[in-house]
Design an enzyme around this catalytic site. Structure first.
Site, PDB file in Angstrom:
ATOM      1  N   THR A 119       0.923  -1.341  -0.066  1.00 31.58           N
ATOM      2  CA  THR A 119       0.023   0.025   0.082  1.00 31.58           C
ATOM      3  C   THR A 119       0.930   1.190   0.016  1.00 31.58           C
ATOM      4  OG1 THR A 119      -0.116   0.272   2.411  1.00 31.58           O
ATOM      5  CG2 THR A 119      -1.776  -1.118   1.338  1.00 31.58           C
ATOM      6  N   GLU A 179      -5.517  -3.345  -1.463  1.00 32.91           N
ATOM      7  CA  GLU A 179      -6.095  -4.732  -0.864  1.00 32.91           C
ATOM      8  C   GLU A 179      -6.899  -5.424  -1.830  1.00 32.91           C
ATOM      9  OE1 GLU A 179      -5.461  -1.991   0.767  1.00 32.91           O
ATOM     10  OE2 GLU A 179      -4.903  -2.075   2.607  1.00 32.91           O
ATOM     11  N   LYS A 214     -14.267  15.512  12.969  1.00 34.12           N
ATOM     12  CA  LYS A 214     -14.941  14.730  13.990  1.00 34.12           C
ATOM     13  C   LYS A 214     -15.078  16.274  14.864  1.00 34.12           C
ATOM     14  CE  LYS A 214     -13.274  10.284  13.585  1.00 34.12           C
ATOM     15  NZ  LYS A 214     -12.163  10.439  13.014  1.00 34.12           N
ATOM     16  N   TRP A 271     -19.963  14.399  12.093  1.00 27.98           N
ATOM     17  CA  TRP A 271     -18.997  14.254  11.209  1.00 27.98           C
ATOM     18  C   TRP A 271     -18.894  15.294  10.065  1.00 27.98           C
ATOM     19  CZ3 TRP A 271     -18.304   8.278  10.013  1.00 27.98           C
ATOM     20  CH2 TRP A 271     -17.604   7.579  11.269  1.00 27.98           C
TER      21      TRP A 271
HETATM   22  P1  ADP Z   1      -3.146   3.950   0.282  1.00 23.74           P
HETATM   23  O1  ADP Z   1      -4.173   3.057   1.221  1.00 23.74           O
HETATM   24  O2  ADP Z   1      -1.750   3.884   0.983  1.00 23.74           O
HETATM   25  O3  ADP Z   1      -3.374   5.323  -0.103  1.00 23.74           O
HETATM   26  P2  ADP Z   1      -3.987   2.411  -1.936  1.00 23.74           P
HETATM   27  O4  ADP Z   1      -3.576   3.089  -3.391  1.00 23.74           O
HETATM   28  O5  ADP Z   1      -4.371   1.429  -1.682  1.00 23.74           O
HETATM   29  O6  ADP Z   1      -2.999   3.187  -1.005  1.00 23.74           O
HETATM   30  O7  ADP Z   1      -5.349   3.513  -1.653  1.00 23.74           O
HETATM   31  C1  ADP Z   1      -6.703   3.017  -1.353  1.00 23.74           C
HETATM   32  C2  ADP Z   1      -7.677   4.301  -0.911  1.00 23.74           C
HETATM   33  O8  ADP Z   1      -7.608   5.284  -1.867  1.00 23.74           O
HETATM   34  C3  ADP Z   1      -8.801   4.033  -0.527  1.00 23.74           C
HETATM   35  O9  ADP Z   1      -8.980   2.991   0.446  1.00 23.74           O
HETATM   36  C4  ADP Z   1      -9.600   5.143  -0.727  1.00 23.74           C
HETATM   37  O10 ADP Z   1      -9.753   5.826   0.440  1.00 23.74           O
HETATM   38  C5  ADP Z   1      -8.845   5.967  -1.774  1.00 23.74           C
HETATM   39  N1  ADP Z   1      -9.546   5.817  -2.831  1.00 23.74           N
HETATM   40  C6  ADP Z   1      -9.266   5.064  -4.115  1.00 23.74           C
HETATM   41  N2  ADP Z   1      -9.946   5.448  -5.021  1.00 23.74           N
HETATM   42  C7  ADP Z   1     -11.073   6.425  -4.725  1.00 23.74           C
HETATM   43  C8  ADP Z   1     -12.078   7.002  -5.425  1.00 23.74           C
HETATM   44  N3  ADP Z   1     -12.461   6.856  -6.631  1.00 23.74           N
HETATM   45  N4  ADP Z   1     -12.794   7.983  -4.459  1.00 23.74           N
HETATM   46  C9  ADP Z   1     -12.373   8.281  -3.169  1.00 23.74           C
HETATM   47  N5  ADP Z   1     -11.274   7.525  -2.560  1.00 23.74           N
HETATM   48  C10 ADP Z   1     -10.677   6.671  -3.115  1.00 23.74           C
END
Ligand code: ADP
Length: 555
Positions: free
Chosen positions: A191, A335, A449, A454
């Site tokens: 990640t 994930e 918060k 929220w």
């Molecule tokens: P990291 O978690 O380290 O940023 P990732 O690339 O796996 O690495 O990121 C996943 C996260 O990115 C998601 O859990 C979400 O919060 C955000 N995300 C991905 N796509 C979108 C989207 N279309 N809209 C909003 N958030 C998004």
């Protein structure tokens, strides 16, 4: 009764490779070189070179289950590694070249990289890490590298350095790929650590195969062999969202930008090579939009753009629509391989209507392979009523069920990441409409918060970025004596715009943001810090605020 089907035919990446090389052998991979002509090759030739690479790696001692890292841009050699390594039974580990050195060496050590393939232009980044990678035996450099980097690599003890083309030369162009158990690890991806330490996810052959089929479905990217996809999302970012594997199933040609990721070269690539599809995070598109506004070009072939990784601002979607580049918004995470939801509006809405636009701005629907549920603050499952907000949990055959080897002694299934009944806790907060469309309001760690309620930082950012004076905005929670937390809006103004926070606040009120949610703290910034995959880096912003580095004004 058992089935009468060939259920023991494993879903392996070598099947995808064989198919791509034969049925779609003439499909193209074009890599930008920054010179008069890009580098051009085909799926057939890529498969042959993947076989040569596998022979070479085997000779270097790479055996089944060994981890081979890549520190590479999106290019043809990287695609060769994508197939060679997993098909021979080893594990491909794509290193994120934007990470700081300490995180990179931590990840390469944690994954146990035995060999690292590196583009010559990145060798200077790799060399200083070598003393911290005791398990690394070989470095294979593709393309020219600076003398300094060559000297630094050569000076590293215990590591042998090879030249990619020399290593491949003269080797057989076929490899007897082993028949692997489909549940074996094919590739490892960490990640990007937006909200915590990077964690490794080991995709299986089976999960890659099934995910690729989903990427290809019409409800997802839905590309065909008539398409050319500009793959900007890095191969180290969730395997370019699965594109390199998926295209070998369907014969979609790929245009790879290599290291030329600035808006100017991207615009030039689009005009010259005429892709029909492209995929990248919103930050890349914001940059391209500014470039196209300043220097218009013929981008008329590019009619489909997949955007994900962070929420697509409505202003960006609208501007792209106006340019004829139709955005398809998708949500996912490392994930989830990463395809989790895709925003194709239902067939019942009128094309071009506001209702259709609203559907396209959601994160979308779950494909059949992904089940989703919302869990409320009290741990109960919430209804899909478009109003009840909770944490999104997902499960399915391409969703992680654990992390690789745990992290820093952490368990591989931390409780905040996996529910007792085995669902992945995404850390994303949102609502789901009765017809199954997910709208994320925030990340659990970014939500503000305020007085027990929220406030969605994403909603405030989107509304701010719809203002003509605002180039970019990021909103973070900051401590507040009375309310616990309050929003701090940081804003990058467009060229020539003057600061008027009161007007921006009025604009927010006028866009339907409730009065109690309006930020009273504002700061002008030259640039919003970005993570290694181009997301707004709110951890850094919060840190800057805590260290008193931002000039905050009350409005
Ligand atoms: P990291 O978690 O380290 O940023 P990732 O690339 O796996 O690495 O990121 C996943 C996260 O990115 C998601 O859990 C979400 O919060 C955000 N995300 C991905 N796509 C979108 C989207 N279309 N809209 C909003 N958030 C998004």
């Amino acid at each position: 009764m058992l089935s009468t089907m060939q259920d023991d035919v494993p879903l392996t990446i070598s099947r995808i490779l064989r198919h791509g090389m034969t049925v779609h052998g003439d499909a193209r991979i074009t890599t930008w070189t920054g010179e008069a002509e890009p580098h051009r090759t085909t799926f057939r030739a890529t498969g042959e070179r993947a076989a040569q690479l596998a022979h070479a790696l085997a000779e270097l001692g790479v055996a089944e289950g060994d981890v081979t890292g890549t520190l590479m841009w999106n290019n043809a050699e990287h695609v060769e590694a994508y197939f060679a390594v997993p098909c021979m039974g080893a594990v491909l580990h794509t290193l994120n070249l934007r990470l700081p050195a300490d995180q990179l060496s931590y990840i390469a050590r944690h994954a146990g990289d035995k060999v690292i393939l590196v583009n010559g232009s990145l060798a200077g980044l790799l060399a200083p890490l070598l003393p911290h990678l005791p398990g690394l035996e070989h470095v294979v450099v593709s393309g020219p590298m600076a003398e300094e980097a060559r000297t630094a690599l050569a000076g590293a003890s215990g590591v042998r350095v090879h030249e990619y083309e020399e290593l491949l030369a003269g080797r057989p162009t076929a490899y007897d790929w082993p028949e692997l158990d489909e549940r074996r690890a094919a590739s490892l991806c960490y990640t990007s650590g937006t909200t915590g330490e990077p964690k490794g996810v080991a995709y299986s052959h089976r999960s890659v195969y099934l995910h690729s089929m989903q990427v290809n479905m019409a409800e997802s990217m839905g590309l065909t062999d008539a398409d050319l996809s500009l793959v900007i999302v890095p191969q180290f970012h969730c395997n370019s969202w699965g594109l390199p594997h998926a295209v070998f199933m369907t014969g979609v040609s790929m245009l790879m930008p290599d290291r030329f990721l600035q808006p100017g070269p991207i615009a030039e690539m689009i005009e010259r090579e005429r892709p029909t599809h492209a995929a990248a995070v919103p930050t890349i598109w914001q940059g391209l939009l500014a470039e196209l506004t300043a220097n218009p070009r013929d981008v008329s072939t590019l009619t489909q753009v997949t955007i994900g990784g962070s929420a697509c601002p409505s202003s960006l979607m609208k501007a792209f629509d106006d340019l004829g580049m139709r955005v398809c918004h998708a949500w996912g995470m490392t994930e989830t391989s990463p395809l989790g939801t895709i925003a194709r509006p239902p067939a019942t809405v009128v094309p071009g209507s506001d209702e259709e636009f609203a559907y396209r701005l959601t994160q979308g629907r779950f494909p059949a392979g992904v089940e989703g549920r919302l869990i409320g603050p009290d741990g109960t499952e919430l209804p899909w009523d478009g109003e009840s907000a909770g944490e999104l949990e997902v499960r399915g055959p391409w969703i992680a069920g654990a992390y690789f080897g745990g992290v820093d002694g952490d368990p591989s299934r931390p409780e905040d990441k996996f529910s007792p009944d085995g669902w992945l806790r995404t850390g994303d907060v949102g609502v789901i409409s009765p017809d199954g469309y997910l709208t994320l309001t925030d990340r659990a760690k970014d939500v503000i918060k305020s007085g027990g309620e929220w406030i969605s930082s994403v909603e405030l950012e989107n509304a701010l970025m719809a203002h003509p004076d605002v180039a970019e905005a990021a909103v973070v929670a900051v401590p507040d004596e009375k309310w616990g937390e309050r929003p701090l809006a940081t804003v990058v103004l467009r060229n020539g715009a003057a600061v008027d926070f009161a007007a921006l606040r009025d604009h927010l009120a006028g866009s339907g943001i409730a009065r109690w949610q309006l930020p009273e703290r504002w700061a002008l910034v030259a640039e919003v810090p970005k993570t290694s995959v181009g997301k707004l880096d709110k951890k850094v912003l919060r840190g800057q605020h805590a260290a008193g580095e931002l000039e905050v004004r009350r409005v």
